[in-house]
Design a protein around this motif. Structure first.
Motif, PDB file in Angstrom:
ATOM      1  N   SER A  71      60.916   2.458 -42.270  1.00  0.00           N
ATOM      2  CA  SER A  71      61.223   1.278 -43.080  1.00  0.00           C
ATOM      3  C   SER A  71      60.865  -0.007 -42.342  1.00  0.00           C
ATOM      4  O   SER A  71      60.259  -0.922 -42.919  1.00  0.00           O
ATOM      5  CB  SER A  71      62.712   1.276 -43.439  1.00  0.00           C
TER       6      SER A  71
ATOM      7  N   SER B 109      57.829  -2.525 -43.442  1.00  0.00           N
ATOM      8  CA  SER B 109      58.201  -3.888 -43.794  1.00  0.00           C
ATOM      9  C   SER B 109      57.437  -4.904 -42.946  1.00  0.00           C
ATOM     10  O   SER B 109      56.974  -5.928 -43.454  1.00  0.00           O
ATOM     11  CB  SER B 109      59.712  -4.079 -43.598  1.00  0.00           C
TER      12      SER B 109
ATOM     13  N   LYS C  59      54.912  -7.777 -44.489  1.00  0.00           N
ATOM     14  CA  LYS C  59      55.283  -9.197 -44.328  1.00  0.00           C
ATOM     15  C   LYS C  59      54.271  -9.981 -43.504  1.00  0.00           C
ATOM     16  O   LYS C  59      54.351 -11.215 -43.443  1.00  0.00           O
ATOM     17  CB  LYS C  59      56.659  -9.302 -43.675  1.00  0.00           C
TER      18      LYS C  59
END
Length: 249
Positions: free
Chosen positions: A110, A114, A118
């Motif tokens: 995760s 992420s 981003k």
């Protein structure tokens, strides 16, 4: 690796090195713990542990930390770390390999996913970019180890494949399966190395502009700040002009 190496230099010049020192020690200690748990606590009979200890010593990890990491591997409640390699693309189509040691696969997946999303990247499947890299052994010595000719002579004698020397020191590379023997021979000839490890070396670098380079560096920095991430490798390159601007920023 050229871009990644330059990024390390930027971190150093900005004083960031001191801020990540404790985290870096922790990651080196984790590798020692895992190596000792997998192959036993005796470095003479455990090549991976021997390299991990050698690398930690070269990075000035205190002896107590090393011994504590080995002891932790033999405790019944020692964490079961899993080694995972994530691969993906950064800004400008650059390739990124992320090596992780984690006791929680879901957390790591995760966090890595992420971070990619981003910072202008995309996480891919295992094998999606690693074919663009070679798996090799890398041994780094500080300039004090000797002049370029001396280091080259000893590296060839030890069975290394290549040596790059500059004002920052000497980078010696070899086949990854020869890393243990080559590093041992070099230690006898030149003393303790600054680092000894297996790396992913890009076969070809991709040049990126200032905007993409800044985003890519942020991606790498954020990944390396993650406690589960051990190493990050990329294939980006920037011009001297762009590097000067990013360094001054």
């Amino acid at each position: 690796m050229a871009g990644h190496s330059k990024f390390k230099n930027i971190q150093h010049r900005k004083g960031r090195q001191d801020a990540v020192r404790a985290k870096h020690f922790s990651k080196l200690s984790k590798e020692i713990t895992v190596a000792a748990k997998v192959g036993g606590p005796d470095p003479d009979g455990n090549p991976r542990l021997r390299l991990a200890i050698q690398n930690a010593r070269g990075q000035s990890v205190p002896k107590d930390n090393i011994e504590r990491a080995i002891s932790k591997s033999q405790m019944g409640d020692a964490s079961d770390y899993e080694e995972i390699r994530y691969e993906g693309y950064g800004p400008g189509g650059t390739a990124v390999i992320v090596e992780v040691l984690t006791d929680n696969r879901n957390r790591s997946a995760s966090n890595v996913r992420s971070t990619f999303s981003k910072n202008g990247g995309t996480l891919g499947e295992t094998g999606s970019v690693s074919f663009m890299f070679d798996r090799i052994g890398e041994i780094v010595y500080k300039p004090e180890a000797g002049d370029a000719d001396t280091v080259l002579e000893q590296a060839v004698e030890a069975g290394a494949e290549d040596v790059q020397s500059d004002e920052d020191g000497h980078t010696i590379t070899c086949a990854f399966e020869d890393l243990g023997d080559v590093s041992k021979a070099l230690e006898a000839a030149l003393g303790e190395a600054e680092s000894v490890k297996m790396i992913w070396r890009a076969q070809n670098d991709i040049e990126v502009d200032e905007e993409k380079a800044a985003t890519l560096m942020k991606l790498i920095e954020t990944l390396e700040d993650d406690d589960d991430v051990q190493n990050v490798y990329t294939n980006f390159e920037v011009s001297d002009e762009v590097m000067a601007k990013l360094t001054a920023a």
